[in-house]
Write an enzyme that holds these catalytic residues in place. Structure first.
Site, PDB file in Angstrom:
ATOM      1  N   ASP A  30      -1.357  -1.777   5.382  1.00  0.00           N
ATOM      2  CA  ASP A  30      -0.753  -0.571   5.902  1.00  0.00           C
ATOM      3  C   ASP A  30      -1.208   0.574   5.973  1.00  0.00           C
ATOM      4  O   ASP A  30      -2.321   0.641   5.926  1.00  0.00           O
ATOM      5  CB  ASP A  30       0.739  -0.559   4.692  1.00  0.00           C
ATOM      6  N   ASN A  45       7.096   0.447  -8.963  1.00  0.00           N
ATOM      7  CA  ASN A  45       8.075  -0.004  -8.554  1.00  0.00           C
ATOM      8  C   ASN A  45       8.500  -1.278  -8.188  1.00  0.00           C
ATOM      9  O   ASN A  45       9.415  -1.858  -7.602  1.00  0.00           O
ATOM     10  CB  ASN A  45       9.000   1.100  -7.588  1.00  0.00           C
ATOM     11  N   HIS A  52       6.796  -2.647  -5.548  1.00  0.00           N
ATOM     12  CA  HIS A  52       6.447  -2.973  -4.079  1.00  0.00           C
ATOM     13  C   HIS A  52       5.103  -3.572  -3.722  1.00  0.00           C
ATOM     14  O   HIS A  52       4.177  -3.706  -4.811  1.00  0.00           O
ATOM     15  CB  HIS A  52       6.492  -1.450  -3.193  1.00  0.00           C
ATOM     16  N   GLU A  93       9.428  -1.500   0.069  1.00  0.00           N
ATOM     17  CA  GLU A  93      10.040  -0.866  -1.340  1.00  0.00           C
ATOM     18  C   GLU A  93      11.450  -1.342  -1.722  1.00  0.00           C
ATOM     19  O   GLU A  93      11.879  -2.129  -0.818  1.00  0.00           O
ATOM     20  CB  GLU A  93      10.321   0.649  -0.731  1.00  0.00           C
TER      21      GLU A  93
HETATM   22  C1  F6R Z   1      -1.926  -0.228  -0.514  1.00  0.00           C
HETATM   23  C2  F6R Z   1      -0.475  -0.891  -0.795  1.00  0.00           C
HETATM   24  C3  F6R Z   1       0.270  -0.293  -2.094  1.00  0.00           C
HETATM   25  C4  F6R Z   1      -0.545  -0.178  -3.204  1.00  0.00           C
HETATM   26  C5  F6R Z   1       0.194  -0.057  -4.567  1.00  0.00           C
HETATM   27  C6  F6R Z   1      -0.536   0.311  -5.769  1.00  0.00           C
HETATM   28  O1  F6R Z   1      -2.410  -0.627   0.643  1.00  0.00           O
HETATM   29  O2  F6R Z   1      -0.223  -1.725   0.145  1.00  0.00           O
HETATM   30  O3  F6R Z   1       1.243  -1.569  -2.154  1.00  0.00           O
HETATM   31  O4  F6R Z   1      -1.344  -1.676  -3.518  1.00  0.00           O
HETATM   32  O5  F6R Z   1       0.950   1.178  -4.002  1.00  0.00           O
HETATM   33  O6  F6R Z   1      -1.431   1.549  -5.546  1.00  0.00           O
HETATM   34  P1  F6R Z   1      -2.600   2.040  -6.668  1.00  0.00           P
HETATM   35  O7  F6R Z   1      -3.497   0.508  -6.608  1.00  0.00           O
HETATM   36  O8  F6R Z   1      -3.145   3.297  -6.083  1.00  0.00           O
HETATM   37  O9  F6R Z   1      -1.919   1.801  -7.971  1.00  0.00           O
END
Ligand code: F6R
Length: 265
Positions: free
Chosen positions: A71, A140, A142, A147
């Site tokens: 992403d 959450n 995702h 989401e």
């Molecule tokens: C990042 C992504 C997100 C993160 C998730 C966890 O490329 O796709 O799904 O993996 O938000 O983020 P952290 O590792 O910062 O807790």
């Protein structure tokens, strides 16, 4: 092929990252021209550090590897320190021998974002699909930026970040209002096509989402739960993230009784 999700619980993020790095290195050694799917965020930083170390000390060779990131924030260019392209270049790509042309991150500044999404899917297909997709987990539930309540069949597209994700990521920006509200993300359908998914979850903030993903019903309220449909998922969690799982003994038992050929070396 794994018969069920493989749940590997480690005492802390360092041990978990070493296990995850062994999974990635096993693929890169066995298939030097492999296609890796990559994630950003806090979670995979120590995985990337361990892979950089393996490159430096053990000669792990990325010269034929191709990568696709999950992403990117809409509107942030590669020079923006919070863009995921910037993150990948500074945290990983610059420190290994990957060819920059073989690293793909969605272009959040493309003139036509919808076309960029279609092109991204095509680039993945043209590369032969993703062999191993690294995933983090949102508090959450995702994965990527898919989401809660989003389609479990979605493809790479422009999505709206939830308010909880904006809150979770706001400490990386000067102020919460600076966090973009839109992004490009691989869809759940795209992620489910990777041949192997490797999800990392560290810390108590991930405990509820991890339990919902592994042991809860498959539901768009926890997009990561769609991974229950995938034939090959490896989850590497530290004990804090695994704290809400109801069957930790079972997961340890399965790992202990794994056959040699199921190991990652
Ligand atoms: C990042 C992504 C997100 C993160 C998730 C966890 O490329 O796709 O799904 O993996 O938000 O983020 P952290 O590792 O910062 O807790």
């Amino acid at each position: 092929m794994l018969a069920s999700m493989e749940i590997l619980i480690r005492p802390d993020p360092a041990a978990a990252s070493a296990t995850a790095a062994a999974v990635v290195a096993h693929l890169v050694r066995g298939k030097p021209a492999c296609v890796l799917g990559l994630a950003t965020g806090r979670t995979p930083v120590s995985l990337y550090r361990e892979l950089i170390r393996m490159h430096r000390d053990d000669g792990l060779d990325f010269s034929r590897v191709t990568t696709f990131n999950l992403d990117e924030y809409a509107g942030l260019g590669p020079a923006h320190p919070q863009s995921y392209r910037y993150f990948m270049d500074t945290e990983f790509f610059r420190h290994i021998n990957i060819r920059p042309d073989n690293t793909y991150v969605p272009d959040g500044c493309a003139a036509d974002l919808r076309q960029e999404c279609r092109d991204y899917e095509k680039r993945i297909r043209d590369a032969g699909g993703i062999d191993l997709q690294v995933l983090g987990l949102g508090s959450n539930g995702h994965i990527g930026f898919n989401e809660p309540t989003g389609s479990l069949g979605s493809r790479t597209w422009i999505k709206i970040l939830s308010q909880s994700t904006i809150r979770d990521n706001s400490d990386l920006f000067d102020k919460p209002g600076d966090v973009p509200r839109h992004c490009i993300t691989m869809g759940i359908g795209t992620i489910l096509e990777a041949r192997h998914n490797l999800l990392l979850a560290f810390g108590p903030k991930k405990a509820r989402a991890l339990a919902a993903m592994i042991e809860g019903p498959v539901t768009a309220m926890c997009p990561a739960s769609a991974l229950q449909f995938h034939p090959r998922v490896t989850v590497v969690a530290d004990e804090a993230a695994a704290a809400a799982l109801s069957q930790p003994g079972h997961y340890h038992w399965i790992e202990k009784n794994k056959l040699d050929w199921q190991d990652y070396g």
